[in-house]
Design a protein around this motif. Sequence first.
Motif, mmCIF file in Angstrom:
data_model
loop_
_atom_site.group_PDB
_atom_site.id
_atom_site.type_symbol
_atom_site.label_atom_id
_atom_site.label_comp_id
_atom_site.label_asym_id
_atom_site.label_seq_id
_atom_site.Cartn_x
_atom_site.Cartn_y
_atom_site.Cartn_z
ATOM 1 N N ALA A 37 -9.250 15.362 6.646
ATOM 2 C CA ALA A 37 -9.040 13.927 6.824
ATOM 3 C C ALA A 37 -7.775 13.711 7.638
ATOM 4 N N SER A 38 -7.701 12.576 8.298
ATOM 5 C CA SER A 38 -6.557 12.281 9.156
ATOM 6 C C SER A 38 -5.520 11.449 8.413
ATOM 7 N N GLY A 39 -4.254 11.804 8.628
ATOM 8 C CA GLY A 39 -3.163 11.020 8.066
ATOM 9 C C GLY A 39 -3.073 9.632 8.672
ATOM 10 N N ARG A 40 -3.712 9.426 9.764
ATOM 11 C CA ARG A 40 -3.674 8.110 10.392
ATOM 12 C C ARG A 40 -4.737 7.167 9.851
ATOM 13 N N ALA A 41 -5.655 7.721 9.045
ATOM 14 C CA ALA A 41 -6.688 6.864 8.456
ATOM 15 C C ALA A 41 -6.193 6.392 7.094
ATOM 16 N N PRO A 42 -6.679 5.269 6.610
ATOM 17 C CA PRO A 42 -6.205 4.770 5.319
ATOM 18 C C PRO A 42 -6.683 5.640 4.163
ATOM 19 N N HIS A 43 -6.082 5.425 2.997
ATOM 20 C CA HIS A 43 -6.413 6.207 1.811
ATOM 21 C C HIS A 43 -7.878 6.102 1.435
ATOM 22 N N GLU A 44 -8.464 4.931 1.649
ATOM 23 C CA GLU A 44 -9.864 4.713 1.289
ATOM 24 C C GLU A 44 -10.752 5.685 2.055
ATOM 25 N N SER A 45 -10.440 5.916 3.314
ATOM 26 C CA SER A 45 -11.218 6.866 4.111
ATOM 27 C C SER A 45 -11.027 8.282 3.587
ATOM 28 N N ALA A 46 -9.781 8.608 3.227
ATOM 29 C CA ALA A 46 -9.511 9.942 2.718
ATOM 30 C C ALA A 46 -10.289 10.172 1.428
ATOM 31 N N TYR A 47 -10.319 9.160 0.592
ATOM 32 C CA TYR A 47 -11.055 9.264 -0.673
ATOM 33 C C TYR A 47 -12.539 9.493 -0.391
ATOM 34 N N THR A 48 -13.067 8.735 0.544
ATOM 35 C CA THR A 48 -14.487 8.809 0.838
ATOM 36 C C THR A 48 -14.872 10.184 1.376
ATOM 37 N N ILE A 49 -14.026 10.722 2.238
ATOM 38 C CA ILE A 49 -14.404 12.000 2.844
ATOM 39 C C ILE A 49 -14.356 13.119 1.815
ATOM 40 N N GLN A 50 -13.402 13.053 0.876
ATOM 41 C CA GLN A 50 -13.390 14.124 -0.129
ATOM 42 C C GLN A 50 -14.594 13.990 -1.056
ATOM 43 N N THR A 72 0.856 -1.183 0.000
ATOM 44 C CA THR A 72 0.000 0.000 0.000
ATOM 45 C C THR A 72 0.891 1.231 0.000
ATOM 46 N N ILE A 73 0.285 2.381 0.220
ATOM 47 C CA ILE A 73 1.039 3.626 0.227
ATOM 48 C C ILE A 73 0.837 4.286 1.574
ATOM 49 N N CYS A 74 1.916 4.793 2.127
ATOM 50 C CA CYS A 74 1.839 5.458 3.419
ATOM 51 C C CYS A 74 0.913 6.665 3.320
ATOM 52 N N HIS A 85 -1.491 3.027 16.581
ATOM 53 C CA HIS A 85 -2.888 3.432 16.729
ATOM 54 C C HIS A 85 -3.838 2.453 16.041
ATOM 55 N N VAL A 86 -3.322 1.757 15.036
ATOM 56 C CA VAL A 86 -4.215 0.884 14.249
ATOM 57 C C VAL A 86 -4.874 -0.161 15.152
ATOM 58 N N GLN A 87 -4.067 -0.717 16.044
ATOM 59 C CA GLN A 87 -4.616 -1.781 16.897
ATOM 60 C C GLN A 87 -4.627 -1.364 18.366
ATOM 61 N N HIS A 88 -4.734 -0.034 18.585
ATOM 62 C CA HIS A 88 -4.595 0.442 19.964
ATOM 63 C C HIS A 88 -5.820 0.107 20.803
ATOM 64 N N ASP A 89 -5.603 -0.284 22.026
ATOM 65 C CA ASP A 89 -6.691 -0.665 22.938
ATOM 66 C C ASP A 89 -7.694 0.451 23.148
ATOM 67 N N GLU A 90 -7.231 1.677 23.087
ATOM 68 C CA GLU A 90 -8.129 2.790 23.397
ATOM 69 C C GLU A 90 -8.944 3.253 22.200
ATOM 70 N N ARG A 91 -8.780 2.565 21.094
ATOM 71 C CA ARG A 91 -9.593 2.965 19.934
ATOM 72 C C ARG A 91 -11.067 2.687 20.209
ATOM 73 N N LEU A 92 -11.919 3.565 19.685
ATOM 74 C CA LEU A 92 -13.365 3.370 19.858
ATOM 75 C C LEU A 92 -13.808 2.160 19.051
ATOM 76 N N ARG A 93 -14.657 1.379 19.646
ATOM 77 C CA ARG A 93 -15.200 0.239 18.903
ATOM 78 C C ARG A 93 -16.703 0.389 18.646
ATOM 79 N N THR A 94 -17.334 1.322 19.400
ATOM 80 C CA THR A 94 -18.750 1.637 19.134
ATOM 81 C C THR A 94 -18.878 3.144 19.013
#
Lengths: 570, 361
Positions: free
Chosen positions: B330-343, B233-235, B279-288
């Motif tokens: 958009a956040s740099g920590r989210a994947p490209h797919e999310s960035a695409y969707t938000i734009q 993928t791409i960073c 952050h990708v697999q961080h325990d404190e990430r929201l799950r709901t």
Amino acid sequence: MAAPPATDRPSDAELVARWAGEPAPLLPLLHAFHERDGVLTDDAIRRVAAALRIPLAELYGTVTFYHFFEREQPGRARPRVCDGPVCRRRGSAELLAALGHHGAEPMPCAGRCDEPIPVLVGDQQLVGARDGELRDLPTPLPPKLSDDRLPGWRECVFRHIRTEGRAALAGYRATGGYAALFRAIAMAPAEIVDVIAQSGLAGRGGAGFPTGVKWRLVAEAEGGPKSIVCNADEGEPGCFKDRALMDHDPHAVLEGMAIAGRATGAARGIIYLRYEYPHTLRVLEKAIREAERDGLLGERILGSEFSFRIHVRRGAGAYICGEETSLLESLEGRRPWPRNKPPYPVTHGFEGLPTVVNNVETLASVPPILLEGADWYRGLGLGDHAGTKVVSVSGDVQRPGNYEVPIGLPLRTLLQDCAGGALPGRRIVAVTQAGLSGGFLAGADLDVTLDEPALRAKGSFLGAAGLIVFDDSRDMVAVAADGIEFFAHESCGKCFPCRIGTTRLTERLTGSDGPLDLDEWRSEVEDICATMKATSACGLGLAAPLIVESLLRSFPDDVRAHVEGPAIET
Amino acid sequence: MTIDGQKVDFAPGETIYEVARRLDRDVPTLCYDPRLEPFGACRLCVVEIEGQARPVASCTTKATAGMVVRTVTDALEAHRRTLLELVISENRDSGDAFGAGTPAHVDPLRGASSQELSTLAARYRVRPGRHAGAHSGHSRRDDDNPFILRDYDLCISCYRCVRVCDEREGDHAIHVGGRGFESRILTEFEGHLADSSCTFCGQCVQTCPTGALADKKALRAVDLPGELTKTRTICPYCGVGCSVDIVTKGDRMVAVQPAFDGPANEGALCVKGQFAWDHVQHDERLRTPLVRGADGVQRPATWDEALDRAADGFRRAAAEHGAKAVYAIASGRAPHESAYTIQKFIRAGFGTNYIDNCSRA
Ligand SMILES: Cc1cc2nc3c(=O)[nH]c(=O)nc-3n(C[C@H](O)[C@H](O)[C@H](O)COP(=O)(O)O)c2cc1C
Ligand code: SF4
Ligand code: SF4
Ligand code: SF4
Ligand code: FES
């Protein structure tokens, strides 16, 4: 050594200002801090890194490459005792112990094998005895041979060296000094190159490359400024000829460099002098001042268009810095790993520009050749061989010393007629060649003439011509172990075969590691030697196995006893 | 020129190694990294040239017209085996806290190039124990930085780490101290990486052919079960667009490795792309999803409830203040797919280009 009183102490800024604008500034700037403080402090390294824009990690790494940059007390006051192959057999261990309370440490061969044991204390070059007594003695002059011992041979570089006062400018000029430079200035540069080429002069520093060809390549190379670098690193154990030449005939070296400059179009000369020769440093600096004062060096020499300046740069303890490209890296302030070749220094030398790198003896041969002519020089050799070679003879002979002999001379004539033969009641069993780099010859191989073709046919080479003689009282396995240990200590660490191979061979020859079965032992040792000789990146790793191979070839029974013997040596 | 009997053209300046490589000749190397200046340390790449007394290192020798080169002969293969046996003999088994690494087996989690030595050792059937002797290199377990393990017990002094740091990163954080068998990789005054000019880009780790430099975060996964899988993928962190391989073990992301064939980065990364993925697999990430009540406190909610609530808010803002009142970052920590969707959401949904990404900063 106490630090000088604070008031005389130059400031950091003064030291930086003194050197930062000079050619090849790193080594002299480090030495300036080292001399001022007695050690190289962290602050000094930071200061030098900032002044010369060298990354700090790189400069720190480079400082730790050299043997003589002290980081801890007693610093430069720490006596260094030569632990070379000759001095080890003349009591260096006892001397080290006797000086132990001063923090004495060993150093590799310090180039006074004819009169052991050299000791360095600060900038004093001393001679020590087993019991710890230290004396300040001048460098021995080459022994004078009576005419009946010299059947018709004539000397070239040594012909005036014994004349009283020759080291000073007046004495040098009284014996024809600088006449060759006058002549060179009147000649066309290409004519000078022709004379040197026709004389058959070849490099006296080890590789034997024809000097005329080297000069022509530099003269014809594009780009500049060009440089003449005099290789005065003389690190090969058993070699002490360049020291004698510089101490007793420094102007001959300066004159040779200036002529090389005239011949190739170079206006800048640098002498790279090994750290272990501080007395020589003073001799050279004085000679340069004298020559500059009389207009023999500097701007518009003798009113001509030709200008030539000479700088001396002091090494810091590293045999590999005698290898010409490592030397150039050292001058340029980098970690002195040898460069990949080609390109060679003749086109890509100091600062990437055309450069002559010549040995001290090669350069000192130039003035007499220019005065007496190419045919004269050619005629000094025996048979088809051109010219002479200074040979440093040391070890178990009656008269160790530097002898200038015709190339092609039988080895036995040198040992017997010049060096006086074996010590009373002893028999010579082995003689190293090229210091340690050529390994040793023994038995019937001692019937050889001193010239490259004859020695190469025996698996050795003349190189810088240091001969260390061993008699029947010596343990030849230990001699070979000392030799390979030196190469392990001096390996720069750039290429795998030499970096690891020299250590593995040392372990096998000292008995500290390696197989106990003779066949396995031999198989490992032979594989390592073969791979080092085939794949090493520079001359150190290519030559280092020769001493081990000569042991296997000439002393197989000693090897067997060493491997299978009852006890492992400690 | 001719290589192994095959006639071949070459470009001026090309090395014998590069030409041989084009012909798919598998010449072994350890100190070579195509991105770095030729160095010539390992000598494995030696080849024979007709008319020359000794083999030459093909990585540092330029091709010239008429050259006749052999890349495989019995003598060359014997030297290569000896060189590999020598270099294996200087390594110590790395019994570090991560339990990984012997000279012949190094966990691939250590880094992208970490298998080079063990692969060659197997290819040349290196005889264990041959040329035994002192070990070189001393691990710096005292360097407690969170990213780079300095396990120099496995170091073979190829200096790729130093060269990549100098030539590619320009950080000049590490260099070589001592000499010969005692040569060692160090920072100024033999300190820790954190106190040097190191930027923790991880370039040294990823070029190290032995795993002596290793990715500490990846090594946390040594004991996880499962095979390693790489997903290209791409960073997303910035506009450079470095190609990366996301390394997973089972369903866990365990490392990021740079793609050496990435057109924008050629194997380079910065500290964020290389190491900032916890952050990708961080325990404190929201799950709901959470929605805020009238009392201002956030409470768990269903997706429908949360999405309706968000949509209402957007609609109201646009109705009251116009479409330009909505601006998305958009956040740099989210994947490209999310960035695409938000734009897409902003451009198609509101008809504006009030969209940005924090990576642009
Ligand atoms: C390991 C090694 C050490 C060397 N040490 C010296 C030295 O101390 N002095 C020297 O003149 N040449 C030394 N050489 C040879 C130089 O590389 C170079 O050939 C020489 O300085 C050229 O000068 P010449 O042609 O006048 O001999 C050494 C070579 C090697 C491989
Ligand atoms: S042969 Fe030895 S001294 Fe020469 S480059 Fe290789 S490691 Fe350095
Ligand atoms: S740490 Fe790795 S890359 Fe650096 S010199 Fe050692 S083996 Fe080579
Ligand atoms: S954040 Fe770093 S790794 Fe990611 S694309 Fe930018 S430079 Fe490359
Ligand atoms: S790849 Fe050529 S010497 Fe290492």
